[in-house]
Design a protein around this motif. Structure first.
Motif, PDB file in Angstrom:
ATOM      1  N   SER A  86      -2.826  56.537  59.009  1.00 25.93           N
ATOM      2  CA  SER A  86      -3.087  57.036  57.653  1.00 25.93           C
ATOM      3  C   SER A  86      -2.275  58.291  57.314  1.00 25.93           C
ATOM      4  O   SER A  86      -2.414  58.830  56.223  1.00 25.93           O
ATOM      5  N   SER A  87      -1.414  58.738  58.224  1.00 24.09           N
ATOM      6  CA  SER A  87      -0.758  60.047  58.064  1.00 24.09           C
ATOM      7  C   SER A  87       0.109  60.146  56.821  1.00 24.09           C
ATOM      8  O   SER A  87       0.778  59.181  56.434  1.00 24.09           O
ATOM      9  N   HIS A  88       0.168  61.366  56.302  1.00 28.44           N
ATOM     10  CA  HIS A  88       1.052  61.662  55.171  1.00 28.44           C
ATOM     11  C   HIS A  88       2.497  61.358  55.531  1.00 28.44           C
ATOM     12  O   HIS A  88       3.247  60.813  54.723  1.00 28.44           O
ATOM     13  N   ASP A 109      -4.035  53.616  65.532  1.00 30.95           N
ATOM     14  CA  ASP A 109      -5.188  53.276  64.686  1.00 30.95           C
ATOM     15  C   ASP A 109      -6.395  54.103  65.099  1.00 30.95           C
ATOM     16  O   ASP A 109      -7.175  53.694  65.958  1.00 30.95           O
ATOM     17  N   GLY A 110      -6.506  55.267  64.491  1.00 30.94           N
ATOM     18  CA  GLY A 110      -7.656  56.122  64.789  1.00 30.94           C
ATOM     19  C   GLY A 110      -8.840  55.746  63.917  1.00 30.94           C
ATOM     20  O   GLY A 110      -8.792  54.765  63.162  1.00 30.94           O
ATOM     21  N   LYS A 111      -9.899  56.536  64.030  1.00 26.75           N
ATOM     22  CA  LYS A 111     -11.075  56.343  63.161  1.00 26.75           C
ATOM     23  C   LYS A 111     -11.090  57.491  62.179  1.00 26.75           C
ATOM     24  O   LYS A 111     -11.155  58.655  62.579  1.00 26.75           O
ATOM     25  N   ARG A 112     -11.036  57.167  60.891  1.00 23.18           N
ATOM     26  CA  ARG A 112     -10.991  58.192  59.838  1.00 23.18           C
ATOM     27  C   ARG A 112      -9.897  59.219  60.129  1.00 23.18           C
ATOM     28  O   ARG A 112     -10.082  60.424  60.010  1.00 23.18           O
ATOM     29  N   GLY A 113      -8.722  58.711  60.550  1.00 18.08           N
ATOM     30  CA  GLY A 113      -7.558  59.583  60.732  1.00 18.08           C
ATOM     31  C   GLY A 113      -7.521  60.323  62.058  1.00 18.08           C
ATOM     32  O   GLY A 113      -6.604  61.115  62.297  1.00 18.08           O
ATOM     33  N   THR A 142      -7.338  68.799  57.714  1.00 14.02           N
ATOM     34  CA  THR A 142      -8.181  67.639  57.899  1.00 14.02           C
ATOM     35  C   THR A 142      -7.370  66.365  57.641  1.00 14.02           C
ATOM     36  O   THR A 142      -6.266  66.435  57.104  1.00 14.02           O
ATOM     37  N   ALA A 143      -7.948  65.209  57.981  1.00 13.80           N
ATOM     38  CA  ALA A 143      -7.247  63.948  57.773  1.00 13.80           C
ATOM     39  C   ALA A 143      -7.494  63.481  56.337  1.00 13.80           C
ATOM     40  O   ALA A 143      -8.607  63.120  55.979  1.00 13.80           O
ATOM     41  N   ASN A 144      -6.443  63.514  55.537  1.00 14.96           N
ATOM     42  CA  ASN A 144      -6.584  63.224  54.105  1.00 14.96           C
ATOM     43  C   ASN A 144      -7.141  61.817  53.870  1.00 14.96           C
ATOM     44  O   ASN A 144      -8.262  61.657  53.360  1.00 14.96           O
ATOM     45  N   ALA A 149     -11.789  64.171  57.098  1.00  8.42           N
ATOM     46  CA  ALA A 149     -12.477  64.330  58.391  1.00  8.42           C
ATOM     47  C   ALA A 149     -11.854  65.481  59.180  1.00  8.42           C
ATOM     48  O   ALA A 149     -10.648  65.692  59.146  1.00  8.42           O
ATOM     49  N   VAL A 150     -12.712  66.197  59.885  1.00 12.40           N
ATOM     50  CA  VAL A 150     -12.276  67.351  60.684  1.00 12.40           C
ATOM     51  C   VAL A 150     -12.072  66.910  62.135  1.00 12.40           C
ATOM     52  O   VAL A 150     -12.995  66.386  62.762  1.00 12.40           O
ATOM     53  N   TRP A 151     -10.871  67.119  62.643  1.00 14.65           N
ATOM     54  CA  TRP A 151     -10.634  66.858  64.075  1.00 14.65           C
ATOM     55  C   TRP A 151     -11.445  67.867  64.883  1.00 14.65           C
ATOM     56  O   TRP A 151     -11.229  69.089  64.754  1.00 14.65           O
TER      57      TRP A 151
END
Ligand SMILES: Cc1ncc(COP(=O)(O)O)c(C=O)c1O
Length: 356
Positions: A86-88, A109-113, A142-144, A149-151
């Motif tokens: 999902s990265s920018h 493929d992470g979960k919520r970025g 955070t993952a846009n 979501a906060v790592w």
């Protein structure tokens, strides 16, 4: 461009400089930034380097340029960057990693970025004559598209420990790093510590009009300056812009908590509505994703209907909509926006039910 009377939840990039910020900008001391002689830009860079615990910093026109310069420094052509799907850098930088760094990007493929150390270990290629050289891991805090979501700091540390074992460099896209700081209470310095390069954006939650600040070691920033110059990012009296960043660091960080509360308010309001699918517990910062679950109503159609009634949102997919809270959004706006959603869904339902 939306009219000022819109409730604009499209993005936190829609903020306008406040009157106080504009006054501060007008009185900035300026010089020739290209020669590193602009005092306000230097002040901003020192402040951000200190905030992120790095030796040096450079002011750049955008967060995109921070990412692209960092990738081009960390990677040689043919090297591979690992980041979440999902990265920018994959989705919104016009192919920059390929065009500018000559790097390949491999999506995890992470979960919520957010991906794990095990996911990273799986993706790192063993040294081989035939494979690209895995060189860099990049994360978004955070993952846009991960819904803000906060790592967790522990996950960052585990991921970077695996990266270091394979001699990978680390890059932190901190477009919304300060949202993570305010939401978690973990310092920006702690989040940035495991990475070689890290940056913050001035134009999102901070409400500045232009710019981002990239940090790293002195050598890294020396190289960043070379690319900034080459790519036309060196400026002149940039202190006018940098002043907005200085002002924002003093006045617009703690208030990000209000954006997070408003995002929660929105999520909980939407969760009550039939036809909306949302998990409020996933809303950690200022980004709210939800699905439209109404037969015959796509997210793009829903967004058009909302805009006709004065609420601006982004359809990020055929069913999925994003709303982002920011400096100009109050709890009153959120209540009004939820009422408009309810109205749009009700009208859609009454069109669908047979008249009797
Ligand atoms: C996670 C993330 N990275 C990078 C950027 C790029 O920042 P800019 O718009 O300043 O180029 C954005 C902008 O939306 C973003 O959300």
């Amino acid at each position: 461009m939306s009219a000022p009377n819109f409730i604009d939840l499209y993005s936190d990039t829609r903020t306008q400089p406040t009157e106080d910020m504009k006054h501060f900008m007008m009185s900035a001391k300026v010089g020739d930034e290209q020669k590193d002689e602009d005092p306000t830009t230097r002040l901003l860079c020192d402040r951000v380097a200190d905030l992120l615990g790095k030796e040096a910093a450079v002011f750049l026109p955008s967060g995109t340029m921070c990412n692209e310069i960092a990738l081009a420094i960390h990677c040689r052509p043919g090297d591979e960057v690992l980041c979440d799907r999902s990265s920018h850098i994959i989705n919104f930088e016009a192919g920059g990693p390929a065009a500018l760094a000559g790097a390949m990007v491999r999506a995890i493929d992470g979960k919520r970025g957010i991906f794990s150390a095990a996911d990273l270990a799986e993706a790192i290629r063993p040294e081989s004559r035939t494979a690209p050289r895995t060189r860099l891991v990049s994360i978004e805090q955070t993952a846009n598209l991960g819904g803000g979501a906060v790592w967790p700091l522990a996950t960052i540390r585990e991921v970077m420990a695996v990266a270091r074992k394979s001699q990978l460099a680390g890059h932190l896209d901190g477009a919304r790093l300060l949202n993570a700081v305010v939401a978690s209470g973990v310092s920006a310095r702690a989040y940035a510590e495991p990475f070689d390069s890290a940056w913050i954006d001035l134009t999102k939650g901070l409400g500045g009009p232009v710019g981002a600040v990239l940090t790293g070691s002195k050598d890294f920033i020396h190289e960043a300056w070379r690319l900034k110059q080459r790519w036309g990012g060196a400026m002149r009296q940039s202190g006018i812009l940098a002043a907005a960043g200085v002002y924002a660091l003093d006045h617009h960080v703690d208030r990000l908590a209000d954006d997070h509360l408003n995002a929660q308010l929105l999520a909980r309001g939407l969760a009550r509505l039939p036809g909306i699918s949302i998990s409020p517990e996933n809303v950690e910062t200022n980004i709210v994703f939800f699905d439209i679950d109404v037969a015959g109503l796509s997210a793009p159609d829903f967004v058009v209907a909302m805009k006709e009634r004065g609420v601006v949102l982004w359809a990020s997919g055929t069913k999925t909509v994003r709303a982002v809270t920011h400096l100009h959004i109050t709890s009153g706006h959120i209540e009004a926006a939820v009422a408009v959603v309810e109205d749009v869904l009700r009208k859609k339902e009454s069109v669908q039910s047979p008249a009797n």
